[in-house]
Design a protein around this motif. Sequence first.
Motif, PDB file in Angstrom:
ATOM      1  N   ASN A  79      14.883   5.638  -8.866  1.00 39.25           N
ATOM      2  CA  ASN A  79      14.469   6.587  -9.787  1.00 39.25           C
ATOM      3  C   ASN A  79      13.517   5.908 -10.961  1.00 39.25           C
ATOM      4  OD1 ASN A  79      13.861   8.574 -11.692  1.00 39.25           O
ATOM      5  ND2 ASN A  79      15.812   9.721 -11.518  1.00 39.25           N
ATOM      6  N   PRO A  80      12.320   5.933 -10.789  1.00 35.26           N
ATOM      7  CA  PRO A  80      11.665   5.362 -11.907  1.00 35.26           C
ATOM      8  C   PRO A  80      11.964   5.754 -13.167  1.00 35.26           C
ATOM      9  CG  PRO A  80      10.108   5.717 -10.079  1.00 35.26           C
ATOM     10  CD  PRO A  80      11.643   6.675  -9.944  1.00 35.26           C
ATOM     11  N   ARG A  81      12.403   6.947 -13.644  1.00 41.63           N
ATOM     12  CA  ARG A  81      12.823   7.560 -14.800  1.00 41.63           C
ATOM     13  C   ARG A  81      14.137   7.085 -15.358  1.00 41.63           C
ATOM     14  NH1 ARG A  81       8.897  12.252 -13.133  1.00 41.63           N
ATOM     15  NH2 ARG A  81       7.332  11.699 -14.474  1.00 41.63           N
ATOM     16  N   ASP A  82      15.040   6.732 -14.299  1.00 40.60           N
ATOM     17  CA  ASP A  82      16.573   6.358 -14.636  1.00 40.60           C
ATOM     18  C   ASP A  82      16.753   5.034 -13.940  1.00 40.60           C
ATOM     19  OD1 ASP A  82      18.969   5.962 -15.399  1.00 40.60           O
ATOM     20  OD2 ASP A  82      19.660   7.916 -14.119  1.00 40.60           O
ATOM     21  N   LEU A  83      16.587   3.932 -14.691  1.00 43.39           N
ATOM     22  CA  LEU A  83      16.834   2.672 -13.946  1.00 43.39           C
ATOM     23  C   LEU A  83      18.214   2.325 -13.472  1.00 43.39           C
ATOM     24  CD1 LEU A  83      14.452   0.480 -15.678  1.00 43.39           C
ATOM     25  CD2 LEU A  83      13.767   1.671 -13.634  1.00 43.39           C
ATOM     26  N   ARG A  84      19.141   3.113 -14.110  1.00 41.83           N
ATOM     27  CA  ARG A  84      20.516   3.062 -13.704  1.00 41.83           C
ATOM     28  C   ARG A  84      20.983   3.663 -12.353  1.00 41.83           C
ATOM     29  NH1 ARG A  84      20.204   4.222 -19.016  1.00 41.83           N
ATOM     30  NH2 ARG A  84      20.989   2.794 -20.634  1.00 41.83           N
ATOM     31  N   ALA A  85      20.051   4.312 -11.984  1.00 41.40           N
ATOM     32  CA  ALA A  85      20.223   5.089 -10.477  1.00 41.40           C
ATOM     33  C   ALA A  85      20.195   3.769  -9.315  1.00 41.40           C
ATOM     34  CB  ALA A  85      19.187   6.076 -10.250  1.00 41.40           C
ATOM     35  N   GLY A  86      19.869   2.701  -9.628  1.00 37.20           N
ATOM     36  CA  GLY A  86      20.001   1.448  -8.609  1.00 37.20           C
ATOM     37  C   GLY A  86      18.795   1.062  -8.125  1.00 37.20           C
ATOM     38  N   TRP A  87      18.615   0.410  -7.108  1.00 41.48           N
ATOM     39  CA  TRP A  87      17.336  -0.281  -6.732  1.00 41.48           C
ATOM     40  C   TRP A  87      17.477  -0.268  -4.982  1.00 41.48           C
ATOM     41  CZ3 TRP A  87      14.226  -1.909 -10.351  1.00 41.48           C
ATOM     42  CH2 TRP A  87      14.622  -1.780 -11.796  1.00 41.48           C
ATOM     43  N   LYS A  88      16.223  -0.087  -4.578  1.00 34.71           N
ATOM     44  CA  LYS A  88      15.867  -0.199  -2.879  1.00 34.71           C
ATOM     45  C   LYS A  88      15.313  -1.235  -2.583  1.00 34.71           C
ATOM     46  CE  LYS A  88      12.428   3.335  -3.444  1.00 34.71           C
ATOM     47  NZ  LYS A  88      12.181   4.682  -2.980  1.00 34.71           N
ATOM     48  N   ALA A  89      15.657  -2.048  -1.828  1.00 32.52           N
ATOM     49  CA  ALA A  89      14.996  -3.369  -1.272  1.00 32.52           C
ATOM     50  C   ALA A  89      13.384  -2.871  -0.926  1.00 32.52           C
ATOM     51  CB  ALA A  89      15.637  -3.893  -0.316  1.00 32.52           C
ATOM     52  N   LEU A  90      12.586  -3.977  -1.352  1.00 34.01           N
ATOM     53  CA  LEU A  90      11.141  -3.727  -1.036  1.00 34.01           C
ATOM     54  C   LEU A  90      10.779  -4.560  -0.050  1.00 34.01           C
ATOM     55  CD1 LEU A  90       8.228  -2.421  -1.946  1.00 34.01           C
ATOM     56  CD2 LEU A  90       8.045  -4.187  -3.712  1.00 34.01           C
ATOM     57  N   GLU A 125      20.771  -5.221 -15.808  1.00 29.69           N
ATOM     58  CA  GLU A 125      21.517  -4.705 -16.841  1.00 29.69           C
ATOM     59  C   GLU A 125      20.350  -3.776 -17.687  1.00 29.69           C
ATOM     60  OE1 GLU A 125      24.100  -6.642 -19.484  1.00 29.69           O
ATOM     61  OE2 GLU A 125      25.413  -7.469 -17.697  1.00 29.69           O
ATOM     62  N   ILE A 126      20.648  -2.690 -17.986  1.00 32.41           N
ATOM     63  CA  ILE A 126      19.764  -1.917 -18.735  1.00 32.41           C
ATOM     64  C   ILE A 126      20.472  -1.610 -20.071  1.00 32.41           C
ATOM     65  CG2 ILE A 126      18.588   0.579 -18.673  1.00 32.41           C
ATOM     66  CD1 ILE A 126      17.894  -1.401 -16.317  1.00 32.41           C
ATOM     67  N   PRO A 127      19.536  -1.825 -21.078  1.00 34.77           N
ATOM     68  CA  PRO A 127      20.311  -1.609 -22.549  1.00 34.77           C
ATOM     69  C   PRO A 127      20.495  -0.190 -22.707  1.00 34.77           C
ATOM     70  CG  PRO A 127      18.102  -2.608 -22.482  1.00 34.77           C
ATOM     71  CD  PRO A 127      18.190  -2.257 -21.251  1.00 34.77           C
ATOM     72  N   ALA A 128      21.736   0.031 -23.466  1.00 36.01           N
ATOM     73  CA  ALA A 128      22.310   1.281 -23.749  1.00 36.01           C
ATOM     74  C   ALA A 128      22.540   1.260 -25.195  1.00 36.01           C
ATOM     75  CB  ALA A 128      23.724   1.556 -23.034  1.00 36.01           C
ATOM     76  N   PHE A 129      22.003   2.487 -25.680  1.00 33.98           N
ATOM     77  CA  PHE A 129      22.223   2.707 -27.090  1.00 33.98           C
ATOM     78  C   PHE A 129      23.369   3.921 -27.570  1.00 33.98           C
ATOM     79  CE2 PHE A 129      17.697   1.547 -26.455  1.00 33.98           C
ATOM     80  CZ  PHE A 129      17.729   0.621 -27.092  1.00 33.98           C
ATOM     81  N   GLU A 130      24.465   3.248 -28.020  1.00 33.90           N
ATOM     82  CA  GLU A 130      25.437   4.065 -28.094  1.00 33.90           C
ATOM     83  C   GLU A 130      25.409   4.772 -29.660  1.00 33.90           C
ATOM     84  OE1 GLU A 130      29.103   1.899 -27.821  1.00 33.90           O
ATOM     85  OE2 GLU A 130      28.516   0.836 -25.940  1.00 33.90           O
ATOM     86  N   ASP A 131      25.728   6.106 -29.330  1.00 33.10           N
ATOM     87  CA  ASP A 131      25.888   6.908 -30.594  1.00 33.10           C
ATOM     88  C   ASP A 131      26.780   6.293 -31.626  1.00 33.10           C
ATOM     89  OD1 ASP A 131      23.820   8.403 -29.755  1.00 33.10           O
ATOM     90  OD2 ASP A 131      25.257  10.102 -28.564  1.00 33.10           O
TER      91      ASP A 131
END
Length: 133
Positions: A79-90, A125-131
């Motif tokens: 999902n290009p809008r949510d990189l945490r959704a994982g990756w599919k081989a290209l 690793e996708i950076p996460a900003f914690e509240d």
Amino acid sequence: MAVDIPNDGISLRFKYGPQTVFLFVDCDASFDSISAQLLEVLRERYPRGLLKGQPSSPDTTPVPPAGEDCIVVYGLPRNPRDLRAGWKALNADGENPTTLRLKQNSVLAFALQTADEPSPEFRVEIPAFEDED
């Protein structure tokens, strides 16, 4: 002195662990030549290896020296809008950014695969900003 930037290229973001490498590539360049360019940058920028996780962790993936057999394997975000959704081989064999319809600032995960290694996993690793409380 002004620098001439060609109009036939795009910037791509290549991710591994917490690292992101921005490369300006020719839209018609094969992924073999893009891989060679990426490996050259990795050897120069990360001589001690790529971090697999947080900078506080000493765990690294070595970047193979020039001349050693290494295949760069790529992944597209599920999902290009949510990189945490994982990756599919290209499958990038014989492809280029134009044929794959990559756009300016497209994100690709990458992994380094040596001859004796099975398909590597994409470590991103996708950076996460914690509240704040």
